[in-house]
Design an enzyme around this catalytic site. Structure first.
Site, PDB file in Angstrom:
ATOM      1  N   SER A 101      55.072 -99.334 -19.022  1.00  0.00           N
ATOM      2  CA  SER A 101      53.866 -98.511 -18.947  1.00  0.00           C
ATOM      3  C   SER A 101      53.840 -97.723 -17.643  1.00  0.00           C
ATOM      4  O   SER A 101      54.718 -96.890 -17.413  1.00  0.00           O
ATOM      5  CB  SER A 101      52.625 -99.401 -19.118  1.00  0.00           C
ATOM      6  OG  SER A 101      51.462 -98.617 -19.320  1.00  0.00           O
ATOM      7  N   ASP A 106      52.588 -96.808 -30.700  1.00  0.00           N
ATOM      8  CA  ASP A 106      51.875 -97.015 -29.441  1.00  0.00           C
ATOM      9  C   ASP A 106      50.492 -96.369 -29.526  1.00  0.00           C
ATOM     10  O   ASP A 106      50.370 -95.152 -29.666  1.00  0.00           O
ATOM     11  CB  ASP A 106      52.670 -96.410 -28.279  1.00  0.00           C
ATOM     12  CG  ASP A 106      52.130 -96.790 -26.915  1.00  0.00           C
ATOM     13  OD1 ASP A 106      50.950 -97.186 -26.816  1.00  0.00           O
ATOM     14  OD2 ASP A 106      52.888 -96.702 -25.929  1.00  0.00           O
ATOM     15  N   HIS A 123      51.966-100.621 -27.872  1.00  0.00           N
ATOM     16  CA  HIS A 123      52.264-100.422 -26.461  1.00  0.00           C
ATOM     17  C   HIS A 123      53.096-101.570 -25.895  1.00  0.00           C
ATOM     18  O   HIS A 123      53.977-101.373 -25.070  1.00  0.00           O
ATOM     19  CB  HIS A 123      50.964-100.270 -25.681  1.00  0.00           C
ATOM     20  CG  HIS A 123      51.154 -99.856 -24.260  1.00  0.00           C
ATOM     21  ND1 HIS A 123      51.789 -98.684 -23.908  1.00  0.00           N
ATOM     22  CD2 HIS A 123      50.808-100.457 -23.081  1.00  0.00           C
ATOM     23  CE1 HIS A 123      51.820 -98.576 -22.594  1.00  0.00           C
ATOM     24  NE2 HIS A 123      51.243 -99.641 -22.073  1.00  0.00           N
TER      25      HIS A 123
END
Length: 797
Positions: free
Chosen positions: A647, A720, A754
């Site tokens: 991330s 995601d 994610h």
């Protein structure tokens, strides 16, 4: 192309089940343990779902998409440590239990192929049973602890308050060939780049059908239900402490294509216990013009006073919800008491933003938390709603000050069903992580609000981590502890606060005993500008750099922002936790002979309004300092260093490869690399792209893709749903690197979001990462003696 597998010796390590999640019953007699599989099969994630209003909904079950598998539930009696597993159907998928105030009965959901059923159990007998003829609508209701709740017990424990699926159910309209239309005129909607929003009129109709529930009161013995209101889009159903009224929150049309469901038009109402509407507290329109990092207009944080018969409190913004608008006071606290026919009473104004409060055991008293955005400051006030002028601060500290964190109040469900901070007179109990220069040492304090004096009741012994879960039924002298250490897997103990011998409650085994020789130690050093950096250094089993030589290194990091160098240098690492090896954590690389610097600090320090002006200088300075320190210590080979992160850590990784030549390779997972695609802020950046275009440009590694010469492995979940990290971000960076003659590999994972969950996905990611490190860093120490080398399928060039 098939999924790849890592070396055979790593597969049982990854498959080892994690410790169960623990729920302590009111009164401290029982624990409920929810047992999860390490990773679900990909078929679970591959179930069809509809992405609507910021949610991912399994339309067959009328529930949010399931991402984890909890196949077993057990009950543990604290007095003697006896654990028993209720009889559940084969292949059960259970929800987290909800306790009644008596501390004995509990309720939980269980997924069926065609819906979500409701079960009740008795912790004393271990018996569980499904309530017949009932399906739960598990779309909008949140956890009971957050004020929502698809299922919650009434205060007196005589019934369950449930958001049930309407009987029969309407068929979903099929998508039509229709144009997608949006229009804007004058609205300033500077919100995050949300995904999974409504897009068409058909989407609106589908969302309304799937999210519609019927508020019901259900008899926990017979399952007989009484409908309290008409079908609607309910997300809160909670009774008042005296049981005479209900707090009801529901959505209504119009919906919005700009924001997720929590900011749709919504109503907050008070009903009598039989469902008759008594008062409308708020009727709010769509909140699609919330200022950046602001709050919506109208009542928020609406809830019952836990020590009043029937009285609501909430807060409203006085500054238009805009954190940069000039205002002497930003929030106002209101109160509305039964019989709810009068106007709300203003209680007091809050100078900065109110984040919420904890109800104390004394009537009218709360601990209110205030956030000063400009100073990055938290103040906790002891407030009396009946005498607000007597409020006083009890805790006052920087948001960034981990060492000064006093802990979080321990709350308890009382026999009458109220949920308050556990107290003895003016003394409350606080649990904290206990950040220290040597690592975290969780603590348990008794704090007297009247004198401001803290008495330490328990602190983790040096070299261990012990979290207090709560008091047992034996009283204030005995607690349940979660205990672990680098060499001891997590387990539960009963311990006396006077130092008496601890008694084990569980004996969960070491999931990978063959790996206890992985060494782990905290390292600290200077960035070169007076800022202290830290990280957890892991070395392969049995490796001594003085004997076996230098190692290739993997640095794994995630940058955080700080207001000053003093707090940025505080140690936040979990030095004494059990070393658990997982497929997505970097520690697993030690098993292939690499040194790993995990949780390597990359602080970005400065004025909150402008700190990203020097983001690149600060993260590159930190990365180079980490390499330099380990090189000078004779531990690593500075020519064989890789950097990785997930991330915001993936964003950091791409930037480090674009702006330094210190790394032989990089691993970036689920990042955002072109900040013009997140134009209204990212992470803690407060300015929009149009206010700081040069900053958005210079921190975007996509802009410097022609400078990325070290090989970069890019991984992303195809589904995601995280704000800003669209899968397109990784695809476009890969294409930019390829177009400029660089070296990169792109891995797109089907059905993943994610974070990556399915067993097939995490095994493949691990195989890719090991292969990438071996290709570009060379084999690690003892690397050839481990097992057969990893083999991943080649990708088209």
């Amino acid at each position: 192309m098939p999924y790849a597998s890592p070396p055979a010796d790593l597969i049982p390590v990854v498959d080892a089940p994690p410790p169960p999640s623990v729920s302590m019953a009111p009164g401290g007699r029982y624990l409920a343990l929810v047992h999860y599989a390490a990773h679900p099969e990909i078929t679970m994630l591959a179930r069809p779902y509809l992405a609507l209003a910021g949610l991912r909904i399994d339309q067959r079950m009328r529930a949010r998409r399931r991402l984890r598998r909890a196949g077993r539930l057990s009950l543990l009696r604290i007095a003697d440590g006896h654990e028993y597993f209720p009889a559940l159907p084969e292949g059960a998928q259970v929800g987290f239990p909800v306790w009644a105030a008596d501390g004995r009965r509990f309720a939980f959901t269980m997924d069926r192929p065609d819906g979500v059923g409701l079960w009740v159990g008795d912790a004393e007998t271990g018996e569980v049973a499904e309530l017949p003829g009932l399906s739960i609508c598990d779309v909008l209701g949140g956890e009971p602890s957050s004020g929502g709740g698809t299922v919650r017990w009434s205060r007196d424990g005589r019934s369950l308050l449930v958001l049930a699926s309407p009987p029969g159910g309407l068929a979903l309209p099929e998508p039509e060939n229709e144009p997608r239309l949006e229009e804007t005129a004058g609205k300033r909607s500077q919100l995050a780049t949300y995904q999974d929003l409504l897009r068409t009129r058909t989407d609106e109709d589908r969302f309304e059908i799937l999210a519609t529930s019927v508020p019901c009161r259900v008899d926990p013995a017979s399952g007989e239900r009484t409908e309290l209101g008409p079908p609607g889009l309910y997300y809160t159903l909670q009774d008042s402490p005296d049981g005479t009224h209900l707090l009801v929150q529901r959505l209504r049309r119009p919906f919005s294509f700009r924001v997720p469901w929590v900011w749709f038009a919504r109503c907050t109402e008070v009903w009598d216990s039989d469902g008759t509407t008594r008062a409308v507290v708020a009727d709010q329109p769509v909140s699609d013009e919330v200022p950046r990092q602001g709050v919506p207009l109208g009542p928020r944080l609406v809830g019952w006073e836990e020590r009043a018969p029937a009285s609501l409190t909430w807060v409203e913004a006085l500054d238009g919800g805009d954190p940069v608008a000039p205002a002497e006071y930003r929030d106002r606290v209101f109160r509305l008491t039964g019989p709810f026919g009068q106007e709300p009473q203003r209680v007091f104004d809050v100078r900065h933003r109110c984040l919420g409060w904890y109800d104390l055991d004394a009537p009218g008293q709360v601990l209110m938390v205030e956030h000063d955005r400009d100073r990055r400051w938290l103040t906790t006030w002891w407030c009396d709603l009946n005498a607000p002028q007597e409020s006083r601060a009890v805790f006052d500290r920087s948001v960034d000050d981990a060492y000064g964190d006093p802990g979080t109040p321990l709350r308890a469900t009382n026999p009458d069903g109220s949920l308050t901070v556990l107290a003895d007179g003016t003394a409350i109990y606080l649990r904290g992580d206990g950040a220290t220069p040597a690592g975290k040492r969780p603590f348990f304090d008794r704090f007297d609000l009247a004198t401001g004096t803290a008495t330490r009741l328990h602190e983790s012994p040096q070299g261990t981590v012990e979290h207090v879960l709560g008091f047992t039924s034996a009283g204030r002298d005995e607690v349940v502890l979660w205990h672990e250490s680098p060499a001891e897997p997590p387990n539960l103990f009963v311990a006396g606060l006077g130092g008496s011998q601890a008694r084990p409650l569980t004996r969960w085994p070491d999931p990978h005993p063959q790996l206890t020789r992985v060494s782990k130690r905290l390292i600290t050093h200077d960035r070169g500008d007076g800022v202290t950096l830290s990280g957890m250094l892991y070395l392969p089993p049995g490796h001594d750099p003085a004997v076996h030589g230098r190692l290739p290194l993997v640095i794994w990091a995630y940058p955080y922002d700080f207001g000053g160098a003093d707090t940025a240098g505080q140690i936040r690492a979990d030095s004494f936790e059990f070393t658990r090896v997982t497929a997505l954590g970097p520690v697993v690389f030690t098993l292939r002979g690499y040194a790993v610097l995990a949780d390597a600090t990359m602080p970005v320090i400065g004025d909150p309004e402008t700190m990203n002006d020097t983001y690149l200088e600060q993260v590159t300075g930190a990365a180079l300092a980490h390499i330099r320190a380990l090189d000078e210590a004779g531990i690593i080979d500075p020519a064989r260093v890789a950097v990785g992160g997930h991330s915001y850590g993936g964003f950091m990784t791409a930037n480090l490869l674009a702006h330094t030549t210190a790394f032989a390779a990089g691993i970036a997972r689920s990042g955002a690399y072109n900040r013009t695609l997140t134009p209204f802020g990212f992470q803690t950046e407060r300015r929009s792209y149009w206010e700081a275009p040069s900053v958005y440009d210079q921190v975007s590694p996509f802009r410097f893709a022609d400078h990325i010469t070290a090989p970069l492995l890019l991984t992303h979940g195809e589904q995601d749903g995280n704000s800003g990290t669209f899968p397109l971000q990784s695809e476009r960076l890969f294409q930019a690197i390829r177009g400029n003659g660089g070296t990169a590999r792109l891995v797109m994972l089907p059905h993943e979001g994610h974070g990556y969950l399915a067993r097939e996905s995490v095994m493949h990611v691990l195989a890719e990462e090991i292969d990438w490190l071996e290709r570009w860093l060379g084999p690690g120490a003892h690397g050839q003696a481990q097992d057969e080398p990893v083999s991943v399928p080649s990708a088209p060039t």
